[in-house]
Motif scaffolding. Sequence first.
Motif, PDB file in Angstrom:
ATOM      1  N   HIS A  68       2.985   7.983  -2.676  1.00  0.00           N
ATOM      2  CA  HIS A  68       2.339   8.961  -1.794  1.00  0.00           C
ATOM      3  C   HIS A  68       3.241   9.265  -0.607  1.00  0.00           C
ATOM      4  N   GLY A  69       3.847   8.213  -0.038  1.00  0.00           N
ATOM      5  CA  GLY A  69       4.770   8.392   1.071  1.00  0.00           C
ATOM      6  C   GLY A  69       4.095   8.984   2.294  1.00  0.00           C
ATOM      7  N   GLY A  70       4.905   9.660   3.113  1.00  0.00           N
ATOM      8  CA  GLY A  70       4.399  10.253   4.333  1.00  0.00           C
ATOM      9  C   GLY A  70       4.509   9.348   5.538  1.00  0.00           C
ATOM     10  N   PHE A  71       4.894   8.094   5.320  1.00  0.00           N
ATOM     11  CA  PHE A  71       5.094   7.138   6.398  1.00  0.00           C
ATOM     12  C   PHE A  71       6.543   6.673   6.369  1.00  0.00           C
ATOM     13  N   ASP A  72       6.903   5.733   7.235  1.00  0.00           N
ATOM     14  CA  ASP A  72       8.301   5.334   7.375  1.00  0.00           C
ATOM     15  C   ASP A  72       8.606   3.941   6.826  1.00  0.00           C
ATOM     16  N   VAL A  73       7.704   2.997   7.059  1.00  0.00           N
ATOM     17  CA  VAL A  73       7.943   1.587   6.735  1.00  0.00           C
ATOM     18  C   VAL A  73       6.853   1.080   5.806  1.00  0.00           C
ATOM     19  N   PHE A  74       7.256   0.476   4.697  1.00  0.00           N
ATOM     20  CA  PHE A  74       6.304  -0.153   3.791  1.00  0.00           C
ATOM     21  C   PHE A  74       6.122  -1.599   4.247  1.00  0.00           C
ATOM     22  N   ALA A  75       4.932  -1.925   4.756  1.00  0.00           N
ATOM     23  CA  ALA A  75       4.710  -3.220   5.409  1.00  0.00           C
ATOM     24  C   ALA A  75       4.289  -4.317   4.438  1.00  0.00           C
ATOM     25  N   HIS A  76       4.612  -5.517   4.826  1.00  0.00           N
ATOM     26  CA  HIS A  76       4.148  -6.798   4.263  1.00  0.00           C
ATOM     27  C   HIS A  76       3.596  -6.734   2.834  1.00  0.00           C
ATOM     28  N   LEU A  77       4.499  -6.566   1.878  1.00  0.00           N
ATOM     29  CA  LEU A  77       4.087  -6.562   0.466  1.00  0.00           C
ATOM     30  C   LEU A  77       3.344  -7.852   0.101  1.00  0.00           C
ATOM     31  N   ASP A  78       3.668  -8.945   0.794  1.00  0.00           N
ATOM     32  CA  ASP A  78       3.069 -10.248   0.470  1.00  0.00           C
ATOM     33  C   ASP A  78       1.700 -10.455   1.118  1.00  0.00           C
ATOM     34  N   TYR A  79       1.118  -9.433   1.704  1.00  0.00           N
ATOM     35  CA  TYR A  79      -0.139  -9.573   2.442  1.00  0.00           C
ATOM     36  C   TYR A  79      -1.218 -10.357   1.681  1.00  0.00           C
ATOM     37  N   PRO A  80      -1.546 -10.022   0.428  1.00  0.00           N
ATOM     38  CA  PRO A  80      -2.624 -10.770  -0.230  1.00  0.00           C
ATOM     39  C   PRO A  80      -2.276 -12.215  -0.528  1.00  0.00           C
ATOM     40  N   LEU A  81      -0.991 -12.510  -0.702  1.00  0.00           N
ATOM     41  CA  LEU A  81      -0.605 -13.886  -1.024  1.00  0.00           C
ATOM     42  C   LEU A  81      -0.979 -14.840   0.107  1.00  0.00           C
ATOM     43  N   ARG A  82      -0.991 -14.334   1.336  1.00  0.00           N
ATOM     44  CA  ARG A  82      -1.297 -15.187   2.491  1.00  0.00           C
ATOM     45  C   ARG A  82      -2.705 -15.754   2.440  1.00  0.00           C
ATOM     46  N   VAL A  83      -3.630 -15.011   1.807  1.00  0.00           N
ATOM     47  CA  VAL A  83      -5.041 -15.408   1.890  1.00  0.00           C
ATOM     48  C   VAL A  83      -5.642 -15.807   0.547  1.00  0.00           C
ATOM     49  N   MET A  84      -4.878 -15.718  -0.529  1.00  0.00           N
ATOM     50  CA  MET A  84      -5.406 -16.020  -1.855  1.00  0.00           C
ATOM     51  C   MET A  84      -5.349 -17.503  -2.212  1.00  0.00           C
ATOM     52  N   LYS A  85      -4.642 -18.300  -1.403  1.00  0.00           N
ATOM     53  CA  LYS A  85      -4.411 -19.705  -1.761  1.00  0.00           C
ATOM     54  C   LYS A  85      -5.720 -20.499  -1.802  1.00  0.00           C
ATOM     55  N   ARG A  86      -5.830 -21.312  -2.830  1.00  0.00           N
ATOM     56  CA  ARG A  86      -6.895 -22.294  -2.932  1.00  0.00           C
ATOM     57  C   ARG A  86      -6.250 -23.644  -3.228  1.00  0.00           C
ATOM     58  N   ASP A  87      -7.037 -24.713  -3.263  1.00  0.00           N
ATOM     59  CA  ASP A  87      -6.466 -26.055  -3.425  1.00  0.00           C
ATOM     60  C   ASP A  87      -5.590 -26.165  -4.659  1.00  0.00           C
TER      61      ASP A  87
ATOM     62  N   ASN B 100      12.922   5.369  -3.825  1.00  0.00           N
ATOM     63  CA  ASN B 100      12.936   6.800  -4.153  1.00  0.00           C
ATOM     64  C   ASN B 100      12.353   7.659  -3.039  1.00  0.00           C
ATOM     65  N   HIS B 101      11.419   7.103  -2.287  1.00  0.00           N
ATOM     66  CA  HIS B 101      10.789   7.874  -1.211  1.00  0.00           C
ATOM     67  C   HIS B 101      11.400   7.555   0.154  1.00  0.00           C
ATOM     68  N   GLU B 102      12.540   6.852   0.134  1.00  0.00           N
ATOM     69  CA  GLU B 102      13.332   6.583   1.327  1.00  0.00           C
ATOM     70  C   GLU B 102      12.511   5.925   2.431  1.00  0.00           C
ATOM     71  N   LEU B 103      11.718   4.930   2.032  1.00  0.00           N
ATOM     72  CA  LEU B 103      10.960   4.123   2.978  1.00  0.00           C
ATOM     73  C   LEU B 103      11.758   2.870   3.314  1.00  0.00           C
ATOM     74  N   SER B 104      11.554   2.342   4.502  1.00  0.00           N
ATOM     75  CA  SER B 104      12.118   1.036   4.828  1.00  0.00           C
ATOM     76  C   SER B 104      11.182  -0.046   4.320  1.00  0.00           C
ATOM     77  N   PHE B 105      11.752  -1.096   3.768  1.00  0.00           N
ATOM     78  CA  PHE B 105      10.997  -2.211   3.202  1.00  0.00           C
ATOM     79  C   PHE B 105      10.942  -3.305   4.269  1.00  0.00           C
ATOM     80  N   GLU B 106       9.727  -3.699   4.637  1.00  0.00           N
ATOM     81  CA  GLU B 106       9.583  -4.602   5.779  1.00  0.00           C
ATOM     82  C   GLU B 106       9.753  -6.075   5.406  1.00  0.00           C
TER      83      GLU B 106
END
Length: 263
Positions: A141-160, A182-188
Amino acid sequence: MLVDLHMHSHFSFDAQPDSIPDITAASIRRGLSAIVISDHKDYFWNKPPLPLDLDGIMAEIDTARELYGDKIEILKGIELGEPNADPAAMELLDVYPFDTVIGSLHAMPNDIDFYDMDYANLDQEQLIRDYLIEARKMAQHGGFDVFAHLDYPLRVMKRDDNHPSFENFMEWVVPVLKAIINHELSFEINAAGLFSWMGHVGPEDFVLEEYHRLGGTMISIGSDSHSAQSVGRGIESCIAHAKKHGFQQAIIYRKRKPDAISL
């Protein structure tokens, strides 16, 4: 040049009650040369967007610039959650003079944030696949500049008995990375994982290595700080992570225009 290109002030619903001038003063003490104030404006598929006092933010940034502009560069940013979920997200960018627009994916099309999901009663592997498919759609979709925290769900999915990772999901990760390129975004490179159970900045080593292998050159670095006390946290680790995988520069945006700075 030490920069923090992703941080939140009291205008974000999940942040501490620290004003932008206070955050700026803390950033100067931390030794930062440039910061991006990027408060949350989340959009959704089936309900109204998260409110955000953008006029108030702009006024406080202007005040901070008057007080500290000779000591630090203060850039006007925003973090758009789910920018592809609602056409109003892109319309907003025509109204305010942002320097940096961060795109992030906090929720799935059911409008439930990853922090609020019932992990005991869902298929986590399917959720990761579905998340990466949505992440690809957001990048396309693009339209923004920086693609943030791809790992976001990994932070909260952990269980024992579970240490979530994208290690076995590269079939779905690669299309996300290709869309970012391809959409010339920065990868955070985001420091928040360093202070979670993960114990390291994100994305994971093999993800950043694959981004580089695919020809990705544009990265951004941010603490994802939500308080004055934590500005710049983990930035040195973000830089080390970048350099480990062959990146010697980061991208900083001014008036939505990218500029490379040495790490």
